[in-house]
Design a protein around this motif. Structure first.
Motif, short mmCIF file in Angstrom:
data_model
loop_
_atom_site.label_atom_id
_atom_site.label_comp_id
_atom_site.label_asym_id
_atom_site.label_seq_id
_atom_site.Cartn_x
_atom_site.Cartn_y
_atom_site.Cartn_z
N SER A 268 0.82 -1.20 0.00
CA SER A 268 0.00 0.00 0.00
C SER A 268 0.86 1.26 0.00
O SER A 268 1.91 1.32 0.65
CB SER A 268 -0.91 0.01 1.23
N SER A 269 0.42 2.27 -0.72
CA SER A 269 1.10 3.55 -0.73
C SER A 269 0.73 4.38 0.48
O SER A 269 1.38 5.38 0.76
CB SER A 269 0.74 4.32 -2.01
N TYR A 270 -0.32 4.00 1.20
CA TYR A 270 -0.83 4.80 2.31
C TYR A 270 -0.98 3.93 3.55
O TYR A 270 -1.41 2.78 3.48
CB TYR A 270 -2.17 5.41 1.94
N SER A 271 -0.63 4.51 4.70
CA SER A 271 -0.79 3.77 5.95
C SER A 271 -2.25 3.68 6.37
O SER A 271 -2.66 2.69 6.97
CB SER A 271 0.01 4.46 7.06
N ARG A 272 -3.02 4.71 6.07
CA ARG A 272 -4.44 4.73 6.39
C ARG A 272 -5.18 5.55 5.35
O ARG A 272 -4.63 6.49 4.78
CB ARG A 272 -4.70 5.32 7.77
N ILE A 273 -6.43 5.22 5.16
CA ILE A 273 -7.34 6.01 4.35
C ILE A 273 -8.45 6.53 5.24
O ILE A 273 -9.06 5.77 5.99
CB ILE A 273 -7.93 5.20 3.18
N VAL A 274 -8.68 7.82 5.17
CA VAL A 274 -9.82 8.44 5.85
C VAL A 274 -10.83 8.80 4.77
O VAL A 274 -10.52 9.60 3.88
CB VAL A 274 -9.41 9.68 6.65
N TYR A 275 -11.99 8.20 4.83
CA TYR A 275 -13.02 8.43 3.80
C TYR A 275 -14.20 9.16 4.41
O TYR A 275 -14.75 8.75 5.44
CB TYR A 275 -13.49 7.12 3.18
N ALA A 276 -14.64 10.25 3.78
CA ALA A 276 -15.79 11.02 4.24
C ALA A 276 -16.86 11.02 3.17
O ALA A 276 -16.58 11.28 1.99
CB ALA A 276 -15.38 12.46 4.58
N GLY A 277 -18.10 10.70 3.57
CA GLY A 277 -19.19 10.67 2.61
C GLY A 277 -20.53 10.82 3.30
O GLY A 277 -20.61 10.99 4.52
N ASP A 278 -21.60 10.75 2.50
CA ASP A 278 -22.92 10.94 3.09
C ASP A 278 -23.95 9.94 2.60
O ASP A 278 -24.76 9.45 3.38
CB ASP A 278 -23.43 12.36 2.80
N GLY A 279 -23.96 9.62 1.30
CA GLY A 279 -25.10 8.94 0.72
C GLY A 279 -24.97 7.44 0.54
O GLY A 279 -23.99 6.81 0.96
#
Length: 317
Positions: A268-279
């Protein structure tokens, strides 16, 4: 979202509100909703998000656009300003349906009624001035701290890029993943015949004269590629698949998801993913994350309701 960053030691100055005129009440309301959204996320997840990542791969911030970075749906707002009688055609479609066909029909009818390319683009730029203050400060903070920010949206590239440009934060976003949109030149005859499906007479006095341009949206996942195989997402875009691509690289996704073997072969290129959404169309990407990642769900909307239901029923996870 604000209290989440504060809880992890980020400066209050990032979120401090300056004195705003009464017209910015919507931005303040948006900030309150984002703060309330954090309450829907389990504290055990929040505690492990960004404790100290200086010696590891960076955290990736991924945001939905409509009603996440914004306080409104961009398509509904722009149509409401330029052709309000057509808004009902958009609001009648519910997620996770494919919005591309009906949006293209509405855009054709707007062109037929004389809404020019310049008028559309100017309105989008002005709409950028209504991007909530906390959103702007968060994007600027991420850029200053060299955190990659991706927008993952079922909107379209012209709407998103011009709104971000109007808010002067387009340089804070490293990538916009969405449906491609381009302006195509059309003759008056083409425009007059464009929207028979909307039941509007081509003899309308507002019909354009000569040639003009209309915006045409192309689906992120083209029909020619066949089904992406995800039952949770619209036919034109699987957000879960796009998140897998961001984490593991292209070529690792099969039917919308990477297999365990493919994941093991990719670092992985990222240690963590923070995802923000609504629907509803944010449920798939939320489910595609790992236990080391975090979801920020807008309170009261479909994603937050699903998260609450999944917490009570593990079969939904």
């Amino acid at each position: 979202m604000m209290s989440w960053f504060q809880r992890h030691g980020y400066p209050d100055s990032l979120w401090q509100q300056q004195q705003q005129p009464a017209g910015h009440a919507a931005a303040a309301a948006h900030a309150s909703e984002l703060s309330a959204a954090v309450a829907t996320t389990q504290r055990s997840d929040m505690e492990v998000v960004i404790e100290d990542n200086r010696d590891s791969a960076p955290v990736l911030l991924v945001f939905d656009f409509d009603r996440t970075l914004t306080n409104w749906d961009a398509g509904e707002r722009i149509v409401g300003e330029l052709a309000p009688e057509l808004v009902a055609w958009l609001t009648g479609v519910e997620q996770p349906a494919n919005f591309v066909p009906i949006t293209n029909e509405v855009l054709k009818e707007m062109a037929r009624r004389g809404v020019s390319r310049d008028k559309l683009l100017m309105s989008l730029q002005l709409l950028g001035s209504e991007l909530p203050g906390p959103t702007i400060r968060m994007l600027q903070w991420a850029a200053n701290n060299r955190l990659p920010v991706k927008v993952l949206s079922d909107c379209n590239s012209v709407f998103i890029n011009h709104i971000l440009s109007g808010a002067r934060v387009n340089n804070c976003v490293t990538e916009v993943i969405t449906n491609t949109a381009v302006f195509e030149k059309v003759s008056a005859a083409d425009v007059d015949d464009a929207c028979i499906g909307l039941g509007v007479s081509s003899s309308s006095s507002n019909s354009t004269k000569g040639s003009g341009y209309r915006l045409v949206i192309q689906p992120r996942h083209p029909e020619s590629a066949g089904s992406h195989g995800c039952p949770l997402c619209p036919a034109n875009l699987c957000k879960g698949s796009e998140l897998h691509r961001l984490r593991y690289g292209s070529g690792t996704v099969s039917n919308g998801h990477a297999t365990g073997q493919q994941q093991a072969l990719c670092s992985s290129s990222y240690s963590r993913i923070v995802y923000a959404g609504d629907g509803a169309n944010d449920i798939c990407p939320a489910l595609s994350l790992t236990e080391n990642d975090v979801v920020l769900a807008r309170a009261g909307d479909a994603l937050a309701k699903y998260a609450a239901a999944a917490a009570a029923d593990q079969s939904l996870q």
